[in-house]
Scaffold this motif. Structure first.
Motif, short mmCIF file in Angstrom:
data_model
loop_
_atom_site.label_atom_id
_atom_site.label_comp_id
_atom_site.label_asym_id
_atom_site.label_seq_id
_atom_site.Cartn_x
_atom_site.Cartn_y
_atom_site.Cartn_z
N GLU A 29 0.82 -1.21 0.00
CA GLU A 29 0.00 0.00 0.00
C GLU A 29 0.84 1.25 0.00
OE1 GLU A 29 -3.32 0.39 2.49
OE2 GLU A 29 -4.06 -1.61 2.05
N CYS A 30 1.99 1.21 0.67
CA CYS A 30 2.85 2.38 0.69
C CYS A 30 4.27 1.96 1.00
CB CYS A 30 2.37 3.38 1.74
SG CYS A 30 3.25 4.94 1.71
N LEU A 31 5.22 2.51 0.24
CA LEU A 31 6.63 2.25 0.51
C LEU A 31 7.30 3.47 1.12
CD1 LEU A 31 7.61 0.23 -2.68
CD2 LEU A 31 7.23 -0.62 -0.37
N LEU A 32 6.49 4.44 1.54
CA LEU A 32 6.96 5.63 2.26
C LEU A 32 7.97 6.46 1.45
CD1 LEU A 32 7.33 4.03 5.78
CD2 LEU A 32 5.40 5.34 4.88
N ARG A 33 7.76 6.52 0.16
CA ARG A 33 8.61 7.35 -0.70
C ARG A 33 7.72 8.13 -1.67
NH1 ARG A 33 14.17 7.03 -1.06
NH2 ARG A 33 13.77 8.96 -2.17
N CYS A 34 6.88 8.97 -1.13
CA CYS A 34 5.94 9.74 -1.95
C CYS A 34 6.66 10.65 -2.94
CB CYS A 34 5.02 10.56 -1.07
SG CYS A 34 3.95 9.53 -0.04
N ASP A 35 7.88 11.07 -2.60
CA ASP A 35 8.65 11.89 -3.53
C ASP A 35 8.97 11.13 -4.81
OD1 ASP A 35 10.29 10.28 -1.82
OD2 ASP A 35 12.05 11.40 -2.50
N LEU A 36 9.18 9.83 -4.72
CA LEU A 36 9.42 9.01 -5.90
C LEU A 36 8.12 8.56 -6.55
CD1 LEU A 36 12.27 6.63 -4.67
CD2 LEU A 36 12.49 8.64 -6.13
N CYS A 37 7.16 8.27 -5.74
CA CYS A 37 5.89 7.69 -6.18
C CYS A 37 5.22 8.50 -7.29
CB CYS A 37 4.96 7.59 -4.98
SG CYS A 37 3.83 6.22 -5.03
N ARG A 38 5.35 9.78 -7.21
CA ARG A 38 4.66 10.65 -8.17
C ARG A 38 5.56 11.12 -9.31
NH1 ARG A 38 0.68 8.68 -5.96
NH2 ARG A 38 -0.33 9.64 -4.20
N THR A 39 6.88 10.80 -9.25
CA THR A 39 7.77 11.39 -10.23
C THR A 39 8.47 10.40 -11.16
OG1 THR A 39 9.56 11.39 -8.61
CG2 THR A 39 8.26 13.41 -8.79
N VAL A 40 8.90 9.25 -10.65
CA VAL A 40 9.65 8.29 -11.48
C VAL A 40 9.18 6.87 -11.18
CG1 VAL A 40 11.72 9.71 -11.65
CG2 VAL A 40 11.52 8.07 -9.78
N PRO A 41 9.36 5.96 -12.15
CA PRO A 41 9.08 4.55 -11.88
C PRO A 41 10.11 4.00 -10.89
CG PRO A 41 9.26 4.96 -14.25
CD PRO A 41 9.70 6.18 -13.55
N PHE A 42 9.65 3.33 -9.84
CA PHE A 42 10.58 2.76 -8.86
C PHE A 42 9.97 1.54 -8.21
CE2 PHE A 42 7.83 4.71 -5.84
CZ PHE A 42 8.08 4.11 -4.62
N VAL A 43 10.83 0.72 -7.66
CA VAL A 43 10.43 -0.45 -6.87
C VAL A 43 11.41 -0.58 -5.72
CG1 VAL A 43 9.41 -1.70 -8.81
CG2 VAL A 43 11.81 -2.08 -8.23
N MET A 44 11.09 -1.43 -4.79
CA MET A 44 12.01 -1.76 -3.71
C MET A 44 12.45 -3.21 -3.89
SD MET A 44 11.46 -1.85 0.42
CE MET A 44 11.73 -0.15 0.81
N VAL A 45 13.77 -3.42 -3.86
CA VAL A 45 14.34 -4.76 -3.97
C VAL A 45 15.32 -4.92 -2.82
CG1 VAL A 45 15.68 -6.34 -5.39
CG2 VAL A 45 14.11 -4.73 -6.48
N TYR A 46 15.04 -5.89 -1.94
CA TYR A 46 15.91 -6.14 -0.78
C TYR A 46 16.22 -4.87 0.00
CZ TYR A 46 16.67 -10.48 -3.34
OH TYR A 46 16.50 -11.66 -4.03
N HIS A 47 15.23 -4.10 0.33
CA HIS A 47 15.35 -2.88 1.14
C HIS A 47 16.12 -1.76 0.43
CE1 HIS A 47 13.59 -5.10 4.40
NE2 HIS A 47 14.51 -6.03 4.24
N GLU A 48 16.27 -1.86 -0.87
CA GLU A 48 16.95 -0.84 -1.67
C GLU A 48 15.98 -0.35 -2.75
OE1 GLU A 48 20.54 -0.67 -4.96
OE2 GLU A 48 20.59 -2.22 -3.42
N PHE A 49 15.92 0.95 -2.94
CA PHE A 49 15.04 1.50 -3.96
C PHE A 49 15.75 1.48 -5.30
CE2 PHE A 49 13.27 3.30 -0.10
CZ PHE A 49 11.92 2.99 -0.27
#
Length: 67
Positions: A29-49
């Motif tokens: 539901e949330c990865l606590l990175r709203c600054d990324l969420c709205r600007t660039v495609p991103f994912v979290m892999v092994y605690h790294e964005f």
């Protein structure tokens, strides 16, 4: 495990691309990175964005990280 923010502007595109590449992922539901969420495609892999300029670039960056 790849985690995709369900609120990301790119959620549908990222999840479709990951499915097409047969990569396992989960949506959160949330990865606590709203600054990324709205600007660039991103994912979290092994605690790294992992960030990409485009969805295709993101997939390449994920593959490099998982190797």
């Amino acid at each position: 495990m790849i985690k995709v923010c369900a609120f990301s502007r790119y959620f549908e595109d990222i999840s479709s691309a990951l499915e097409k590449e047969n990569m396992d992922f989960t949506s959160k539901e949330c990865l606590l990175r709203c600054d990324l969420c709205r600007t660039v495609p991103f994912v979290m892999v092994y605690h790294e964005f992992i960030i990409g300029e485009t969805i295709d670039n993101l997939i390449v960056n994920i593959k490099e990280r998982l190797l």
